[in-house]
Design a protein around this motif. Structure first.
Motif, short mmCIF file in Angstrom:
data_model
loop_
_atom_site.label_atom_id
_atom_site.label_comp_id
_atom_site.label_asym_id
_atom_site.label_seq_id
_atom_site.Cartn_x
_atom_site.Cartn_y
_atom_site.Cartn_z
N VAL B 95 0.82 -1.22 0.00
CA VAL B 95 0.00 0.00 0.00
C VAL B 95 0.85 1.27 0.00
CG1 VAL B 95 -2.07 -0.95 1.07
CG2 VAL B 95 -0.27 -0.03 2.51
N ASN B 98 1.04 3.52 -3.03
CA ASN B 98 -0.11 4.36 -3.38
C ASN B 98 0.09 5.83 -3.01
OD1 ASN B 98 -1.28 2.04 -4.23
ND2 ASN B 98 -2.60 1.77 -2.44
N GLU B 99 1.08 6.09 -2.14
CA GLU B 99 1.38 7.48 -1.76
C GLU B 99 1.64 8.33 -3.00
OE1 GLU B 99 1.50 8.93 1.14
OE2 GLU B 99 1.73 7.39 2.68
N LEU B 126 -7.04 10.74 3.25
CA LEU B 126 -6.51 9.39 3.08
C LEU B 126 -5.01 9.42 2.74
CD1 LEU B 126 -9.35 7.47 1.21
CD2 LEU B 126 -8.97 7.73 3.65
N PHE B 127 -4.55 10.56 2.22
CA PHE B 127 -3.12 10.71 1.96
C PHE B 127 -2.41 11.39 3.14
CE2 PHE B 127 -4.50 10.16 -2.45
CZ PHE B 127 -3.55 9.25 -2.89
N ASN B 128 -3.13 11.50 4.24
CA ASN B 128 -2.55 12.10 5.45
C ASN B 128 -2.14 13.55 5.23
OD1 ASN B 128 -2.34 11.34 8.07
ND2 ASN B 128 -0.76 9.81 7.71
#
Lengths: 622, 312
Positions: B95, B98-99, B126-128
């Motif tokens: 995962v 995905n960043e 969701l990407f912080n």
């Protein structure tokens, strides 16, 4: 009355943790083994081991590096989804139930507060569980079906965050209606039972002087209030018009000459009356009901019995009732002896409040409507020094309350100090006997207790809601876990089945174990019960011996073992349900709340792990 | 259904040290199975593919050729039956990759109960991304995809084209290095198509890598540097678009302002040198060009209507 936890949370924690750790460890181990076997069938043993190892390593990372921001984003989405997609249907149903509840609830019952509280809290309980099932079971499968999950899992979101986020989100979603319903319930109970009586000058008459009224202040008057909520109160007011009514059930008690003290019954209430002289006429104001709601904090003791000849016995007489209570035979030396700790003057400066819920078992029809006289002896557990017997009148389904005064007398009339002469390091024995021959008193360990203090009812109500909240959390977790690998409707059915199993767990486990272990009552397994249902054969009749019966019973044994194993993984909702305590007017101890929380966490953690692993191993795209 | 061919983040060897390689697949294969594990369809057969940094790569093929399966495998939405896939140097099932990826699915697949602003903010979380960054990027992207005026409307009220544009905006919320576009022009009108293609070319100019799959060959031809053609799960062709499309034994001459005499002379010259004249005529424009021209004209001169049916 509900049973109470006598051991503290700390006492049970270490033992509970060991059992929990073992169960969870074995379960996860078995799951891992099954996964390995399936993978090995496809990829071969070495590749399978490699895959499982890789999954475990990345799973540890997924669990250790959970991002709060991402998790709360998923939770926020769940909240938004529920609020925008599903109207507050649950709340509306509840408000409709409340609106019509008064038609069915009988305010003339002996203890209306108990009836009202148990009704509304049980309604809240079942509605919130239903709401949790319906809300949480469909979300993830819908995301899979609509493929919206594609836009989530292609972001750097870990499977653990998706599962945890949904659990938190739906917990928040269901907490809002629970809190609202809880508040509505509280207001409903308090407002419904609130009432006022009228008292006018015409209702009271001066007290005629006589021997029975020598303690009455001069100028006092006596009478009855008007009827409200199907009852009225006797009242005595002084010359200034001030006084307190008697309790609403005082006229139901027929006192016997043999009774030494008059009890105040647990669920009764009274009103404060104030007088005001206006234009030369006395106007009385009757205040709101007092003592209607309780949150008693009990100190429970150890119970042992004495046989009819006075010898020690572990259990009392069995009168055929299937209860945990032992019975004391009247007119003999048979007795129930409670040993209490913590009886000290600092805690009870005014004397020790004692409460008793005694079951009566009558073997004669005579005086069926009259109370049965019993006696209490307070005894020093070391020296055996005892107070003179104090008689009381016991009635069915009534909580008897009395204060054991600090100064008592022995059978010769010598004065005894409760704390100095009868208590040893705060420990004292109270012996309970039934006076009339052929009658029996039934008591269990929770039935006689010292009243440490009266807690706040509103706080206790909140504690009761907390028990419901814990059940709701477990339901949400079950629904989310099922929805990781089942379609929406199937996940909902599976969750509903698990919740029904959790609500009926003690009953089902008892039936299964009774059939599994020798020496217990045999009621038949699944197949045997079906056979008995079809040929309408009573449980007392044995099935004909033969191959078919042996086969049925063998299959039943396997099914019962499976059920027994399966129910290890089903939480016990009845253990988290404190509605009876709240309705019965008993405080829910913090120790019990901690135990409930630990029990819930004990299921939530492994269930979360299962949901996370399953979701991690699931191909999101089909 | 739970797959026992579980994601393996660390079991595979890392791709080559070439930092220019953004996507690499080695013998990537996918077999779809039914509930009982029986083979249903072999969707992808041993795909070897490399996508380099900064290029626009197109996956082409008819329905069922394995384009979408390839994209799903690269995104970790599916687990490979065999072979390996690496994206930005990490296994496709990791995962963390995905960043740096932006993904626009075929149908956008967005939450219809959210509005445009909430949608972009949610994906930003969701990407912080911190709140300030989310807010800034949300505004910027809403302007880029031209839905600023409708940002408070829920997506269920959006047209297909608007939903597609929000889908694109969510794919760019993290300022990704690699953008994966599944049928990017689906549902868009010709203007939207042109804007999408311009945007893809602009992303390339920013140094980003784009992987797209499409049925619309003209779209692919317009923007892609390299293409791979798949058929029944097998790679049939791979190379640069200009190289693949070049017809080597045909010469094209484009000129304007020639008289009929000149055209006759040109035909004679071709014949003199032994060549075969394939065509000597006025070229036609594409329908897309014509449509865009009309729309631009209509916007410049509002109120003008077509006089009559055009003569051939």
């Amino acid at each position: 009355m509900d049973t109470f936890q006598t051991t503290s949370f700390a006492d049970q924690l270490s033992a509970g943790l060991v059992t929990w750790g073992t169960t969870v460890g074995i379960t996860l181990g078995v799951m891992l083994l099954v996964c390995y076997v399936f993978t090995a069938i496809r990829l071969g043993p070495l590749s399978a081991g490699d895959r499982i190892y890789s999954v475990l390593v990345s799973a540890v990372g997924d669990l250790l590096f959970i991002s709060p921001r991402r998790t709360f984003a998923i939770a926020w989405l769940a909240v938004k989804e529920s609020i925008r997609k599903q109207a507050v249907a649950g709340l509306i149903i509840f408000l409709v139930i409340l609106a019509f509840a008064l038609w069915f609830l009988d305010s003339e019952t002996y203890d209306p507060s108990s009836l009202y509280i148990s009704f509304v809290m049980n309604a809240v309980n079942y509605l919130v569980l239903l709401l949790a099932v319906l809300t949480a079971a469909f979300s993830l499968p819908n995301d899979m079906k609509n493929k919206t999950i594609y836009t989530i899992v292609t972001k750097p979101v870990r499977p653990s965050e998706i599962i945890l986020g949904r659990i938190l989100g739906f917990t928040a979603v269901c907490t809002i209606p629970l809190a609202t319903m809880g508040l509505c319930s509280y207001l409903f109970v308090v407002r419904s039972l609130d009432h006022r009586h009228e008292l006018t000058e015409a209702d009271v008459r001066p007290i005629v002087a006589g021997p029975a009224t020598r303690n009455v202040k001069p100028g006092s008057k006596q009478g009855s209030t008007s009827t409200a909520h199907s009852h009225r109160h006797k009242v005595t007011v002084d010359a200034d018009g001030n006084g307190v009514t008697e309790t609403n059930d005082s006229d139901r008690i027929e006192m016997d000459d043999a009774v030494d003290f008059h009890d105040r019954f647990g669920s009764s209430h009274w009103h404060v009356v104030t007088g005001e002289l206006r234009d030369g006429r006395m106007v009385y104001h009757v205040g709101p009901p007092q003592g209607q709601f309780h949150a008693r904090v009990p100190i429970k003791g150890l119970l042992r019995f004495k046989e009819a000849d006075g010898t020690a016995s572990k259990e009392g007489y069995n009168v055929g009732n299937w209860t945990k209570r032992g019975y004391v035979a009247g007119g003999t030396l048979s007795a129930a002896v409670f040993t209490f700790d913590g009886v000290d003057p600092n805690r009870f400066p005014e004397g020790v409040p004692l409460e008793m819920n005694i079951r009566l078992f009558r073997t004669t029809k005579e005086g069926m409507d009259k109370p049965i006289i019993g006696s209490l002896i307070i005894r020093n557990p070391i020296t055996g020094l005892s107070s003179a017997p104090r008689n009381f009148a016991a009635r069915e389904y009534v909580t008897l309350q009395q204060i054991i005064p600090r100064k008592l007398t022995d059978s010769k009339g010598k004065t005894l100090d409760l704390f100095d002469d009868l208590a040893v390091n705060g420990r004292v024995e109270i012996e309970l006997q039934c006076i009339p021959r052929s009658q029996f008193f039934g008591v269990g360990p929770d039935d006689v207790y010292l009243l440490a203090r009266e807690g706040r009812f509103d706080v206790n109500f909140l504690k009761g809601l907390f028990g419901i909240w814990l059940q709701m959390v477990l339901t949400v977790v079950l629904a989310v876990v099922f929805s990781t690998f089942l379609s929406g409707p199937v996940a909902m059915l599976a969750t509903a089945a698990a919740v029904i199993g959790a609500l009926l767990r003690p009953f089902i486990v008892n039936v299964v174990r009774d059939n599994l272990f020798e020496g217990k009552a045999h009621t038949g397994g699944v197949l045997e019960s079906m056979v008995r249902l079809t040929d309408q054969r009573a449980i007392t009749l044995e099935l004909e011996e033969g191959t078919t019966t042996s086969l049925i019973q063998s299959i039943d044994k396997v099914l019962n073992s499976l059920l027994d194993g399966m129910f290890t993984f089903i939480p016990d909702f009845s253990a988290l349900n404190d509605v009876n305590s709240v309705a019965g007017g008993f405080d829910i101890s913090s120790s019990l709340l901690w135990m409930h929380t630990a029990q819930t966490l004990g299921f939530v953690l492994p269930l979360f792990l299962v949901g996370f692993i399953v979701f991690k191993l699931t191909e999101v795209a089909k | 259904m739970v797959s026992t061919a579980a994601p393996a983040a660390s079991q595979a060897a890392s791709p080559g040290v070439d930092g220019d390689i953004v996507i690499e697949t080695r013998g990537l294969a996918k077999v779809y199975r039914d509930f009982w594990g029986r083979q249903k369809v072999r969707a992808l057969k041993g795909l070897d593919l490399t996508v380099r940094r900064g290029e626009i790569f197109g996956l082409l093929g008819p329905n069922g050729s394995g384009k979408t399966t390839t994209i799903k495998l690269l995104l970790g939405l599916l687990f490979p039956t065999s072979g390996q896939a690496f994206v930005l140097g990490k296994p496709a099932t990791d995962v963390a990759k995905n960043e740096r990826i932006g993904y626009l699915p075929e149908e956008s697949y967005l939450y219809k109960f959210l509005n445009a602003e909430e949608t972009l903010d949610f994906y930003g979380r969701l990407f912080n991304l911190p709140k300030a960054v989310r807010r800034e990027r949300t505004q910027k992207l809403l302007e880029l995809v031209r839905v600023t005026t409708a940002k408070k409307r829920r997506l269920r009220e959006y047209s297909k084209g608007m939903t597609r544009r929000i889908g694109l905006a969510q794919a760019l919320i993290n300022d990704p290095e690699l953008i994966i576009l599944d049928e990017p022009t689906t549902g868009l009108d010709p203007i939207g198509c042109r804007e999408m293609k311009d945007l893809i070319l602009d992303l390339k100019r920013q140094g980003k890598t784009v992987l797209m799959c499409s049925h619309l060959l003209a779209d692919v031809q317009d923007v892609c540097d390299r293409i791979a053609v798949l058929h029944q799960g097998e790679l049939k062709e791979l190379g640069r678009v200009d190289g693949l499309l070049k017809v080597r034994d045909v010469t094209e001459l484009r000129a304007s302002g020639l008289s009929d005499e000149c055209k006759t002379e040109l035909a004679a010259v071709v014949a003199k040198h032994g060549g075969k004249l394939i065509g000597l005529d006025n070229p036609t424009t594409t329908l897309e060009e014509l449509f865009l021209e009309i729309v631009q004209d209509a916007e410049a001169r509002p109120g003008r209507r077509a006089a009559s049916e055009s003569s051939t």
